[in-house]
Design a protein around this motif. Structure first.
Motif, PDB file in Angstrom:
ATOM      1  N   ALA A 192       1.203  -1.541  -0.242  1.00 60.89           N
ATOM      2  CA  ALA A 192      -0.073   0.048  -0.157  1.00 60.89           C
ATOM      3  C   ALA A 192       0.599   0.962  -0.243  1.00 60.89           C
ATOM      4  O   ALA A 192       1.094   2.446  -0.622  1.00 60.89           O
ATOM      5  CB  ALA A 192      -0.921   0.092   1.638  1.00 60.89           C
ATOM      6  N   ALA A 193       1.980   1.412   0.358  1.00 61.06           N
ATOM      7  CA  ALA A 193       2.702   2.787   0.443  1.00 61.06           C
ATOM      8  C   ALA A 193       3.509   2.566  -0.783  1.00 61.06           C
ATOM      9  O   ALA A 193       3.692   3.822  -1.151  1.00 61.06           O
ATOM     10  CB  ALA A 193       3.990   2.193   2.188  1.00 61.06           C
ATOM     11  N   ILE A 194       3.893   1.543  -1.321  1.00 56.98           N
ATOM     12  CA  ILE A 194       4.895   1.601  -2.060  1.00 56.98           C
ATOM     13  C   ILE A 194       3.555   2.544  -3.638  1.00 56.98           C
ATOM     14  O   ILE A 194       3.895   3.119  -4.312  1.00 56.98           O
ATOM     15  CB  ILE A 194       5.382   0.256  -3.391  1.00 56.98           C
ATOM     16  N   ILE A 195       2.677   2.061  -3.160  1.00 58.70           N
ATOM     17  CA  ILE A 195       1.185   2.660  -4.747  1.00 58.70           C
ATOM     18  C   ILE A 195       1.251   3.773  -4.151  1.00 58.70           C
ATOM     19  O   ILE A 195       0.808   4.918  -4.776  1.00 58.70           O
ATOM     20  CB  ILE A 195      -0.272   1.797  -3.847  1.00 58.70           C
ATOM     21  N   GLU A 196       0.836   4.560  -2.559  1.00 63.03           N
ATOM     22  CA  GLU A 196       0.865   5.576  -2.496  1.00 63.03           C
ATOM     23  C   GLU A 196       2.918   6.100  -2.760  1.00 63.03           C
ATOM     24  O   GLU A 196       2.207   7.611  -3.676  1.00 63.03           O
ATOM     25  CB  GLU A 196       0.460   6.091  -1.031  1.00 63.03           C
ATOM     26  N   ALA A 197       2.959   5.943  -2.911  1.00 58.09           N
ATOM     27  CA  ALA A 197       4.498   6.977  -2.876  1.00 58.09           C
ATOM     28  C   ALA A 197       4.581   6.860  -4.482  1.00 58.09           C
ATOM     29  O   ALA A 197       4.787   8.204  -4.652  1.00 58.09           O
ATOM     30  CB  ALA A 197       5.645   5.978  -2.455  1.00 58.09           C
TER      31      ALA A 197
END
Ligand SMILES: Cc1ncc(C[n+]2csc(CCOP(=O)(O)OP(=O)(O)O)c2C)c(N)n1
Ligand code: SF4
Ligand SMILES: [Mg+2]
Length: 352
Positions: free
Chosen positions: A44-49
């Protein structure tokens, strides 16, 4: 691997980033990991970043090895290039891809077994060569996929779910990355998205080998009392040295900072800066010797030091070291790729 695709339909008013994509365009298939697995929070953090960094999905290549962690690229960036390689071999495949085409953004995803056990040699060499990539290690201290054996990052004295005690010393991957010459080294926690997302953005924008070790609890096999990779342990022992509050930071700072609270470090993209809010008065992330000793003393106390631990503001990558051809190989014609017998003779003569 899952074959469950998410429905493509989404609300027409979903916000788009500067390159015209919604967050949904950065998602992948439905995850098949255990509910609560730290690895899903990292996805989820990779998607957001990537969405916030305005990376065009087709300009990114995601590569991984084998493990629950290495399965995760199936669950994000479904419109990017992907290569699920073999156990511990992601770094060499990524190095080859990067040498053939420097124009893509390279993201390597791995686990602690994949990187610190079978892939330890590959991990060390990709760091020392300065391959332009972000290497994310999803660290749960166990081989999750093969049912919870201790991995090489499990701390000595930590307890397995069924009670056995680990008697081996742990490989500390951030210390090893520093020793090997990585030019961006960070540690974070899958349960701290506020810290992790800016670190991923900065790591993707960094020129050279960027490494983030993310402690990512395995709820099935390593989330009990006696584990040093459980949610409770990391929450209680997390010692953040800084926070990346702004990225990219050409905009004016609108928060109220006291003198000495901010550090500015030149970042990969031209003219841009990393702005770090100091949480630890003595911590300078450009001082490698200090970073090395702070990491070691925190580990001796059982603390998990997180944040941007080291960055070299003058970093360079493997292409600069080797003075390689600037064009991606797939844009070269037969004449450039095979310059003929006379040129081969000239090269051979130079080597005699
Ligand atoms: C050459 C080879 N040896 C062993 C295995 C078995 N194996 C698959 S995943 C894995 C460990 C994965 O651990 P880690 O990288 O920590 O990933 P996690 O599942 O914990 O996210 C092992 C030993 C394999 N697939 N290939
Ligand atoms: S076994 Fe562990 S690492 Fe694998 S999906 Fe389940 S919680 Fe995550
Ligand atoms: Mg693991």
């Amino acid at each position: 691997m899952t074959y469950l695709a998410k429905p493509r339909l989404h609300h027409p008013t979903l916000k788009k980033n500067a390159v015209g994509y919604t967050r949904r365009d950065y998602e992948g298939k439905v995850s098949t990991l255990c509910a609560g697995c730290g690895h899903d929070s990292i996805s989820a953090a990779i998607i957001e970043a990537c969405w916030e960094l305005d990376v065009q999905p087709h300009r990114l290549a995601k590569l991984s090895g084998i493990g629950c962690s290495s399965k995760t690229p199936d669950y994000f960036l479904g419109n990017s290039h992907g290569f699920n390689t073999v156990h511990g071999r992601m770094p060499s495949v990524l190095t080859g891809a990067n040498l053939a085409n420097r124009d893509l953004v390279y993201l390597g995803v791995s686990g602690d077994g994949d990187s610190a056990s079978i892939g330890l040699g590959q991990f060390a060499h990709v760091m020392r060569r300065g391959v332009n990539m972000l290497y994310i290690l999803e660290n749960n201290g166990v081989y999750g996929l093969t049912k919870g054996q201790f991995s090489a990052t499990a701390d000595r004295g930590s307890k397995a779910k069924k009670g056995s005690i680990n008697t081996d010393s742990a490989v500390d991957t951030v210390s090893l990355a520093l020793l090997m010459g990585a030019t961006f080294v960070a540690r974070s926690f899958s349960g701290d998205k506020k810290q992790l997302v800016p670190l991923i953005k900065a790591g993707l924008a960094h020129k050279g080998s960027a490494f983030i070790d993310v402690v990512s609890p395995c709820v099935a096999f390593n989330n009990h009392d006696g584990s040093t990779k459980s949610y409770d342990y990391v929450r209680e022992h997390n010692e953040a040295v800084n926070r990346l509050d702004f990225w990219p930071t050409r905009e004016a700072i609108n928060a109220d900072y006291k003198e000495g609270e901010l550090i500015e470090v030149p970042a990969g993209a031209e003219g841009s800066l990393l702005r770090l809010r100091k949480l630890h008065a003595d911590y300078d992330p450009t001082d490698k010797i200090n970073a090395t000793s702070m990491i070691a003393s925190a580990a001796a106390k059982g603390e998990v030091l997180t944040g941007l631990l080291y960055v070299n503001p003058e970093s360079d990558d493997l292409h600069a070291h080797l003075n390689t051809c600037e064009a991606a190989f797939n844009t070269l014609g037969a004449k450039e790729l095979c310059p003929g017998g006379a040129m081969l003779e000239k090269i051979n003569a130079a080597l005699r």
